[in-house]
Design an enzyme around this catalytic site. Structure first.
Site, PDB file in Angstrom:
ATOM      1  N   ARG A  84     -59.262  72.360  15.982  1.00 31.24           N
ATOM      2  CA  ARG A  84     -58.826  73.666  16.491  1.00 31.24           C
ATOM      3  C   ARG A  84     -59.950  74.355  17.237  1.00 31.24           C
ATOM      4  O   ARG A  84     -61.130  74.155  16.927  1.00 31.24           O
ATOM      5  CB  ARG A  84     -58.378  74.555  15.323  1.00 31.24           C
ATOM      6  CG  ARG A  84     -56.990  74.237  14.834  1.00 31.24           C
ATOM      7  CD  ARG A  84     -56.587  75.200  13.725  1.00 31.24           C
ATOM      8  NE  ARG A  84     -55.162  75.095  13.478  1.00 31.24           N
ATOM      9  CZ  ARG A  84     -54.235  75.848  14.064  1.00 31.24           C
ATOM     10  NH1 ARG A  84     -54.585  76.792  14.911  1.00 31.24           N
ATOM     11  NH2 ARG A  84     -52.965  75.670  13.792  1.00 31.24           N
ATOM     12  N   ASN A 132     -52.440  63.168   7.897  1.00 24.69           N
ATOM     13  CA  ASN A 132     -53.199  64.287   8.454  1.00 24.69           C
ATOM     14  C   ASN A 132     -54.155  64.810   7.377  1.00 24.69           C
ATOM     15  O   ASN A 132     -53.711  65.224   6.300  1.00 24.69           O
ATOM     16  CB  ASN A 132     -52.210  65.380   8.893  1.00 24.69           C
ATOM     17  CG  ASN A 132     -52.918  66.570   9.489  1.00 24.69           C
ATOM     18  OD1 ASN A 132     -53.904  67.043   8.948  1.00 24.69           O
ATOM     19  ND2 ASN A 132     -52.408  67.073  10.600  1.00 24.69           N
ATOM     20  N   HIS A 138     -56.292  69.276   5.676  1.00 22.59           N
ATOM     21  CA  HIS A 138     -56.387  70.115   4.473  1.00 22.59           C
ATOM     22  C   HIS A 138     -57.551  69.729   3.574  1.00 22.59           C
ATOM     23  O   HIS A 138     -58.000  70.538   2.757  1.00 22.59           O
ATOM     24  CB  HIS A 138     -55.058  70.114   3.713  1.00 22.59           C
ATOM     25  CG  HIS A 138     -54.007  70.856   4.484  1.00 22.59           C
ATOM     26  ND1 HIS A 138     -54.044  72.212   4.655  1.00 22.59           N
ATOM     27  CD2 HIS A 138     -52.949  70.415   5.191  1.00 22.59           C
ATOM     28  CE1 HIS A 138     -53.034  72.588   5.425  1.00 22.59           C
ATOM     29  NE2 HIS A 138     -52.353  71.508   5.758  1.00 22.59           N
ATOM     30  N   HIS A 160     -44.290  67.531  10.451  1.00 21.74           N
ATOM     31  CA  HIS A 160     -44.443  68.934  10.045  1.00 21.74           C
ATOM     32  C   HIS A 160     -43.480  69.267   8.914  1.00 21.74           C
ATOM     33  O   HIS A 160     -42.272  69.136   9.061  1.00 21.74           O
ATOM     34  CB  HIS A 160     -44.237  69.922  11.208  1.00 21.74           C
ATOM     35  CG  HIS A 160     -45.133  71.124  11.060  1.00 21.74           C
ATOM     36  ND1 HIS A 160     -44.873  72.120  10.168  1.00 21.74           N
ATOM     37  CD2 HIS A 160     -46.312  71.435  11.642  1.00 21.74           C
ATOM     38  CE1 HIS A 160     -45.849  73.014  10.225  1.00 21.74           C
ATOM     39  NE2 HIS A 160     -46.741  72.619  11.107  1.00 21.74           N
ATOM     40  N   THR A 177     -49.482  75.074  12.863  1.00 18.08           N
ATOM     41  CA  THR A 177     -48.791  75.006  14.149  1.00 18.08           C
ATOM     42  C   THR A 177     -47.359  75.500  13.968  1.00 18.08           C
ATOM     43  O   THR A 177     -46.619  74.967  13.149  1.00 18.08           O
ATOM     44  CB  THR A 177     -48.780  73.545  14.662  1.00 18.08           C
ATOM     45  OG1 THR A 177     -50.090  73.014  14.497  1.00 18.08           O
ATOM     46  CG2 THR A 177     -48.382  73.480  16.111  1.00 18.08           C
ATOM     47  N   HIS A 193     -56.581  67.668  13.533  1.00 19.96           N
ATOM     48  CA  HIS A 193     -56.391  68.703  14.552  1.00 19.96           C
ATOM     49  C   HIS A 193     -57.724  69.432  14.716  1.00 19.96           C
ATOM     50  O   HIS A 193     -58.159  70.132  13.803  1.00 19.96           O
ATOM     51  CB  HIS A 193     -55.285  69.664  14.085  1.00 19.96           C
ATOM     52  CG  HIS A 193     -54.930  70.726  15.075  1.00 19.96           C
ATOM     53  ND1 HIS A 193     -53.887  71.606  14.872  1.00 19.96           N
ATOM     54  CD2 HIS A 193     -55.453  71.060  16.267  1.00 19.96           C
ATOM     55  CE1 HIS A 193     -53.802  72.437  15.903  1.00 19.96           C
ATOM     56  NE2 HIS A 193     -54.759  72.127  16.766  1.00 19.96           N
ATOM     57  N   GLU A 226     -43.670  63.845  19.693  1.00 20.79           N
ATOM     58  CA  GLU A 226     -43.597  64.030  18.236  1.00 20.79           C
ATOM     59  C   GLU A 226     -42.608  65.158  18.005  1.00 20.79           C
ATOM     60  O   GLU A 226     -42.841  66.299  18.432  1.00 20.79           O
ATOM     61  CB  GLU A 226     -44.965  64.375  17.650  1.00 20.79           C
ATOM     62  CG  GLU A 226     -44.871  64.588  16.132  1.00 20.79           C
ATOM     63  CD  GLU A 226     -46.221  64.808  15.456  1.00 20.79           C
ATOM     64  OE1 GLU A 226     -47.247  64.356  15.978  1.00 20.79           O
ATOM     65  OE2 GLU A 226     -46.209  65.449  14.386  1.00 20.79           O
ATOM     66  N   ARG A 283     -61.514  75.922  12.279  1.00 18.04           N
ATOM     67  CA  ARG A 283     -61.317  76.443  10.917  1.00 18.04           C
ATOM     68  C   ARG A 283     -61.324  75.331   9.869  1.00 18.04           C
ATOM     69  O   ARG A 283     -61.568  75.580   8.705  1.00 18.04           O
ATOM     70  CB  ARG A 283     -60.031  77.256  10.823  1.00 18.04           C
ATOM     71  CG  ARG A 283     -58.780  76.429  10.916  1.00 18.04           C
ATOM     72  CD  ARG A 283     -57.559  77.255  10.607  1.00 18.04           C
ATOM     73  NE  ARG A 283     -57.254  78.180  11.674  1.00 18.04           N
ATOM     74  CZ  ARG A 283     -56.014  78.646  11.889  1.00 18.04           C
ATOM     75  NH1 ARG A 283     -55.025  78.285  11.100  1.00 18.04           N
ATOM     76  NH2 ARG A 283     -55.776  79.456  12.886  1.00 18.04           N
ATOM     77  N   GLU A 321     -55.055  65.672  17.383  1.00 19.02           N
ATOM     78  CA  GLU A 321     -54.190  66.787  17.807  1.00 19.02           C
ATOM     79  C   GLU A 321     -55.072  67.852  18.417  1.00 19.02           C
ATOM     80  O   GLU A 321     -56.127  68.193  17.846  1.00 19.02           O
ATOM     81  CB  GLU A 321     -53.507  67.418  16.591  1.00 19.02           C
ATOM     82  CG  GLU A 321     -52.374  66.638  16.039  1.00 19.02           C
ATOM     83  CD  GLU A 321     -51.793  67.340  14.816  1.00 19.02           C
ATOM     84  OE1 GLU A 321     -52.108  68.517  14.550  1.00 19.02           O
ATOM     85  OE2 GLU A 321     -51.034  66.688  14.107  1.00 19.02           O
TER      86      GLU A 321
HETATM   87  N1  PXP Z   1     -47.746  67.062  13.216  1.00 15.13           N
HETATM   88  C1  PXP Z   1     -48.332  68.100  13.858  1.00 15.13           C
HETATM   89  C2  PXP Z   1     -48.307  68.119  15.348  1.00 15.13           C
HETATM   90  C3  PXP Z   1     -48.982  69.122  13.147  1.00 15.13           C
HETATM   91  O1  PXP Z   1     -49.563  70.150  13.807  1.00 15.13           O
HETATM   92  C4  PXP Z   1     -49.030  69.038  11.734  1.00 15.13           C
HETATM   93  C5  PXP Z   1     -49.750  70.105  10.955  1.00 15.13           C
HETATM   94  O2  PXP Z   1     -51.093  70.066  11.229  1.00 15.13           O
HETATM   95  C6  PXP Z   1     -48.425  67.943  11.102  1.00 15.13           C
HETATM   96  C7  PXP Z   1     -47.764  66.981  11.865  1.00 15.13           C
HETATM   97  C8  PXP Z   1     -48.446  67.771   9.628  1.00 15.13           C
HETATM   98  O3  PXP Z   1     -47.721  68.802   9.026  1.00 15.13           O
HETATM   99  P1  PXP Z   1     -47.760  68.969   7.443  1.00 15.13           P
HETATM  100  O4  PXP Z   1     -49.177  69.319   7.067  1.00 15.13           O
HETATM  101  O5  PXP Z   1     -46.780  70.068   7.186  1.00 15.13           O
HETATM  102  O6  PXP Z   1     -47.346  67.648   6.852  1.00 15.13           O
END
Ligand code: PXP
Length: 238
Positions: A45, A7, A10, A190, A101, A43, A151, A49, A70
């Site tokens: 949004r 992901n 960030h 997550h 999330t 994601h 998921e 953001r 996402e």
């Molecule tokens: N899966 C989903 C559905 C999420 O919303 C997120 C966070 O954006 C992640 C996985 C990844 O989470 P993390 O950044 O804590 O690894």
């Protein structure tokens, strides 16, 4: 074998802090693939953001693995995903005020709406996943709605310690088996990091783990020293 979805939200967070062009998540997706990412997750949004519309369309053109979008189950996102045609969409709950999330999608309370929504995505040949808490009733309704994947939310597992964490792990293991027995493919994510990932990765038939924050944090830890050295050298060579 369990695969890794990286992901890159960030990376976009750092860019948006200055609203400039770097770091570009599209370029970093290439590096994530070089490192072995099996898919790239973003994601988009509602408040934009971090990830921007431009990012997802460029990613779709440039990545060599798979694109997992996402998004919230809104009309705007449906239109965008039907134009983008990602490999799959993961439906997540979304609140403007949240930092990330927070909980899983409550599929149980939105069965008819989600049945239609998932149907529209499937009409465009997009596979659909539901980000849910590891609860039997959410799994049952995900199956009924017609999701291809679920998921499982590992946020609670990541936060807990000791015996409480062990119990949450058992819940995730049982949920994985339950969903598998219904023909659902199971992903998880997550809060997973370098200390807690192995127990989740070793669950039988765990398909893919989506990980963002800890990987980007580690990239800073392993890369900052070199980037400071490069700057220092530019400053001191004159
Ligand atoms: N899966 C989903 C559905 C999420 O919303 C997120 C966070 O954006 C992640 C996985 C990844 O989470 P993390 O950044 O804590 O690894």
């Amino acid at each position: 074998m369990t695969t890794l979805g990286v992901n890159i939200d960030h990376i976009a967070n750092v860019r948006q802090a200055r609203k400039t062009v770097e770091p570009d998540p599209v370029q970093f997706a290439f590096l994530a693939e070089l490192g072995g990412a099996d898919s790239i997750t973003v994601h988009l949004r509602e408040d934009r953001r971090h990830i921007q519309d431009r990012d997802i369309f460029l990613l779709k053109e440039t990545i060599k693995t798979k694109l997992n979008l996402e998004m919230a189950a809104t009309k705007e996102m449906l239109e965008i995903s039907k134009k983008l045609l990602p490999d799959y969409v993961t439906l997540v709950p979304e609140k403007r005020e949240e930092v990330t999330t927070e909980g899983g999608l409550d599929v149980k309370s939105n069965v008819n709406y989600l049945k239609n929504f998932v149907g529209y995505l499937k009409d465009s040949n997009i596979q659909v996943s539901a980000f849910i808490d590891p609860l039997n009733e959410q799994i049952n309704y995900s199956k009924e709605i017609g999701f291809d994947f679920i998921e499982l939310h590992t946020g609670k597992y990541a936060e807990l310690k000791g015996y409480d964490q062990y119990k949450e792990l058992q819940r995730i293991i049982e949920s994985t088996h339950e969903a598998n027995s219904m023909g659902l493919i199971v992903n998880a994510g997550h809060g997973l990091n370098y200390n807690n990932v192995e127990k989740i990765a070793s669950i039988d038939n765990m398909n893919e783990l989506n990980i963002g924050h800890s990987i980007v944090a580690r990239a800073l830890a392993v890369g900052l020293e070199k980037s400071v050295r490069e700057m220092k050298s530019l400053i001191t060579q004159n």
